[in-house]
Design an enzyme around this catalytic site. Structure first.
Site, mmCIF file in Angstrom:
data_model
loop_
_atom_site.group_PDB
_atom_site.id
_atom_site.type_symbol
_atom_site.label_atom_id
_atom_site.label_comp_id
_atom_site.label_asym_id
_atom_site.label_seq_id
_atom_site.Cartn_x
_atom_site.Cartn_y
_atom_site.Cartn_z
ATOM 1 N N ALA A 52 30.333 30.972 38.427
ATOM 2 C CA ALA A 52 29.606 32.080 38.344
ATOM 3 C C ALA A 52 29.959 32.942 39.645
ATOM 4 O O ALA A 52 30.733 32.748 40.683
ATOM 5 C CB ALA A 52 28.183 31.725 38.786
ATOM 6 N N GLY A 99 30.108 27.231 37.488
ATOM 7 C CA GLY A 99 29.890 27.574 36.481
ATOM 8 C C GLY A 99 31.033 27.430 35.164
ATOM 9 O O GLY A 99 30.851 27.456 34.043
ATOM 10 N N GLU A 159 30.844 23.955 33.978
ATOM 11 C CA GLU A 159 29.768 24.032 33.260
ATOM 12 C C GLU A 159 29.927 24.679 31.898
ATOM 13 O O GLU A 159 29.588 24.124 30.803
ATOM 14 C CB GLU A 159 28.352 24.794 33.818
ATOM 15 C CG GLU A 159 28.049 23.773 35.062
ATOM 16 C CD GLU A 159 27.071 24.464 35.955
ATOM 17 O OE1 GLU A 159 27.226 25.888 36.551
ATOM 18 O OE2 GLU A 159 26.073 23.781 36.188
ATOM 19 N N GLU A 202 28.817 23.968 44.155
ATOM 20 C CA GLU A 202 27.588 24.576 44.569
ATOM 21 C C GLU A 202 26.681 24.199 46.009
ATOM 22 O O GLU A 202 26.344 25.146 46.583
ATOM 23 C CB GLU A 202 26.583 24.454 43.469
ATOM 24 C CG GLU A 202 26.743 25.410 41.925
ATOM 25 C CD GLU A 202 27.765 24.528 41.152
ATOM 26 O OE1 GLU A 202 28.282 23.294 41.362
ATOM 27 O OE2 GLU A 202 27.799 24.745 39.794
HETATM 28 N N1 CO8 Z 1 32.834 34.629 42.591
HETATM 29 C C1 CO8 Z 1 33.436 35.760 42.752
HETATM 30 N N2 CO8 Z 1 34.689 35.850 43.354
HETATM 31 C C2 CO8 Z 1 35.680 34.769 43.231
HETATM 32 C C3 CO8 Z 1 34.958 33.547 42.878
HETATM 33 C C4 CO8 Z 1 33.723 33.679 42.542
HETATM 34 N N3 CO8 Z 1 33.105 32.227 42.000
HETATM 35 N N4 CO8 Z 1 36.172 32.672 43.067
HETATM 36 C C5 CO8 Z 1 37.254 33.416 43.480
HETATM 37 N N5 CO8 Z 1 36.709 34.784 43.642
HETATM 38 C C6 CO8 Z 1 37.755 35.779 44.119
HETATM 39 C C7 CO8 Z 1 37.841 35.742 45.587
HETATM 40 O O1 CO8 Z 1 36.552 36.158 46.258
HETATM 41 C C8 CO8 Z 1 39.108 36.583 45.647
HETATM 42 O O2 CO8 Z 1 38.677 37.991 45.728
HETATM 43 P P1 CO8 Z 1 39.279 38.774 46.952
HETATM 44 O O3 CO8 Z 1 40.846 38.727 46.606
HETATM 45 O O4 CO8 Z 1 38.778 40.385 46.303
HETATM 46 O O5 CO8 Z 1 39.123 38.162 48.018
HETATM 47 C C9 CO8 Z 1 39.835 36.180 44.472
HETATM 48 O O6 CO8 Z 1 38.900 35.760 43.686
HETATM 49 C C10 CO8 Z 1 40.969 35.171 44.609
HETATM 50 O O7 CO8 Z 1 40.336 34.059 45.286
HETATM 51 P P2 CO8 Z 1 40.998 33.288 46.536
HETATM 52 O O8 CO8 Z 1 41.722 34.366 47.453
HETATM 53 O O9 CO8 Z 1 40.055 32.517 47.408
HETATM 54 O O10 CO8 Z 1 42.202 32.380 45.961
HETATM 55 P P3 CO8 Z 1 42.657 31.132 46.234
HETATM 56 O O11 CO8 Z 1 43.597 30.401 45.335
HETATM 57 O O12 CO8 Z 1 43.153 30.923 47.775
HETATM 58 O O13 CO8 Z 1 41.410 29.915 46.048
HETATM 59 C C11 CO8 Z 1 39.387 28.854 44.836
HETATM 60 C C12 CO8 Z 1 40.861 29.705 44.943
HETATM 61 C C13 CO8 Z 1 39.615 27.553 45.622
HETATM 62 C C14 CO8 Z 1 38.999 28.739 43.572
HETATM 63 C C15 CO8 Z 1 38.691 29.858 45.976
HETATM 64 O O14 CO8 Z 1 38.589 31.090 45.428
HETATM 65 C C16 CO8 Z 1 37.103 29.502 45.748
HETATM 66 O O15 CO8 Z 1 36.730 28.355 46.433
HETATM 67 N N6 CO8 Z 1 36.343 30.123 45.004
HETATM 68 C C17 CO8 Z 1 34.857 29.757 44.789
HETATM 69 C C18 CO8 Z 1 34.603 28.555 43.893
HETATM 70 C C19 CO8 Z 1 33.152 28.534 43.971
HETATM 71 O O16 CO8 Z 1 32.386 27.927 44.838
HETATM 72 N N7 CO8 Z 1 32.566 28.856 42.608
HETATM 73 C C20 CO8 Z 1 31.239 28.915 42.369
HETATM 74 C C21 CO8 Z 1 30.697 27.695 42.297
HETATM 75 S S1 CO8 Z 1 28.737 27.912 42.262
HETATM 76 C C22 CO8 Z 1 28.274 28.442 40.718
HETATM 77 O O17 CO8 Z 1 29.269 28.873 39.806
HETATM 78 C C23 CO8 Z 1 26.834 28.829 40.147
HETATM 79 C C24 CO8 Z 1 26.086 29.240 41.570
HETATM 80 C C25 CO8 Z 1 26.414 30.576 42.222
HETATM 81 C C26 CO8 Z 1 25.422 30.789 43.224
HETATM 82 C C27 CO8 Z 1 26.020 31.713 44.365
HETATM 83 C C28 CO8 Z 1 24.770 32.094 45.230
HETATM 84 C C29 CO8 Z 1 25.124 31.281 46.547
#
Ligand code: CO8
Length: 260
Positions: A69, A111, A114, A134
């Site tokens: 998400a 998400g 999911e 999460e």
């Molecule tokens: N939401 C918004 N932006 C995201 C997300 C996300 N889930 N994942 C990645 N991005 C964005 C990054 O912020 C980045 O943007 P920018 O270039 O503007 O800084 C861009 O995508 C590229 O990401 P990275 O530079 O981090 O790319 P990497 O290859 O270095 O890393 C990863 C890839 C490992 C996937 C890393 O991006 C990461 O860990 N992302 C988050 C994963 C995550 O935790 N997902 C959310 C799970 S939780 C959920 O789905 C439901 C609950 C949400 C509740 C949130 C409230 C607290």
């Protein structure tokens, strides 16, 4: 699609007997912001209603199916807004009556994982990674991660994933039973579409009933499920598909002489 409002973030629909929905929000690794999910639902409903489509494939990019998400959109929400808005319509994906294949390459996190689990078959590209991170954000999975994951891979592995936030790769997901096949990333979409065509050419009513019956198994006791299955099986004898297909099969049976 019409009604979409994800500005430059978009969902592209291509069709034949198989409808392909491609999540395309590259600057955020296909993070499922509200607008993108709305477009996804809209596209899935349109394909479900399209008589020319027998199967749907949802895919992302080589780098990400969906990285979750949208964290930035959600992180500042208060309880009341979260309660009223978050994930309420996500389950609409499971209301689609046609089979959905998730072709997952790269990250399927939170998400994203999911969403893949809401689909009917998950095919993993060799670079796929699955996770429910999460817990690292101070929340828990909110769109089925604690419920569908345990049904797919069992309690211990599911618990490890949701409590540690650790990711598993494509082969681990295959070994655990989360995905049905691992395919070379390069050929993932081709294989998913090929499988989709294979499904789309079967009788449409039987295909939908198959999906309904298998999904019912997750909700029903064995005896209820068996009764449900039998009723659907009986009902299929009232369809033109069944009559046409069995006529074809009868014509194809080689004739063997009783004397031989
Ligand atoms: N939401 C918004 N932006 C995201 C997300 C996300 N889930 N994942 C990645 N991005 C964005 C990054 O912020 C980045 O943007 P920018 O270039 O503007 O800084 C861009 O995508 C590229 O990401 P990275 O530079 O981090 O790319 P990497 O290859 O270095 O890393 C990863 C890839 C490992 C996937 C890393 O991006 C990461 O860990 N992302 C988050 C994963 C995550 O935790 N997902 C959310 C799970 S939780 C959920 O789905 C439901 C609950 C949400 C509740 C949130 C409230 C607290």
């Amino acid at each position: 699609p019409e009604g979409g409002n994800a500005d430059d973030d978009d969902v592209v629909v291509v069709g034949g007997g198989v409808g392909i929905i491609t999540l395309h929000r590259p600057r955020a690794l296909n993070a499922l912001c509200d607008a993108l999910f709305e477009d996804l639902i809209h596209a899935a409903r349109a394909l479900d209603a399209d008589d020319g489509i027998g199967c749907i494939v949802i895919t992302g990019s080589g780098k990400a199916f969906a990285a979750g998400a949208d964290i930035s959109e959600m992180s500042k929400r208060e309880f009341a807004v979260a309660y009223k808005t978050m994930f309420a319509q996500w389950a609409d994906i499971t209301k689609v009556s046609k089979p959905i294949i998730a072709a997952v390459n790269g990250f399927a996190l939170g998400g994203g994982c999911e969403l893949a689990m809401m689909c009917d078959i998950i095919l993993a590209g060799s670079k796929a990674q699955f996770g429910q991170p999460e817990i690292n954000l101070g929340v828990i999975p909110g769109a089925g991660g604690t419920q569908r994951l345990i049904r797919a891979i069992g309690k211990s592995k599911a618990m490890e994933m949701v409590l540690t936030g650790n990711r598993i790769n494509a082969q681990e997901a295959m070994d655990a039973g989360l995905v049905s096949r691992v395919i070379d990333s390069e050929f993932l979409l081709d294989e998913a579409v090929k499988m989709g065509y294979g499904i789309a050419e079967k009788g449409g009513v039987a295909v939908r009933m198959c999906k309904e019956a298998v999904n019912a198994a997750e909700e029903m006791t064995l005896s209820e499920g068996l009764r449900f299955e039998r009723r659907m099986f009986h009902a299929l004898f009232a369809t033109r598909d069944q009559k046409e297909v069995s006529q074809y099969i009868c014509r194809s049976v080689p004739i063997v002489s009783h004397e031989t």
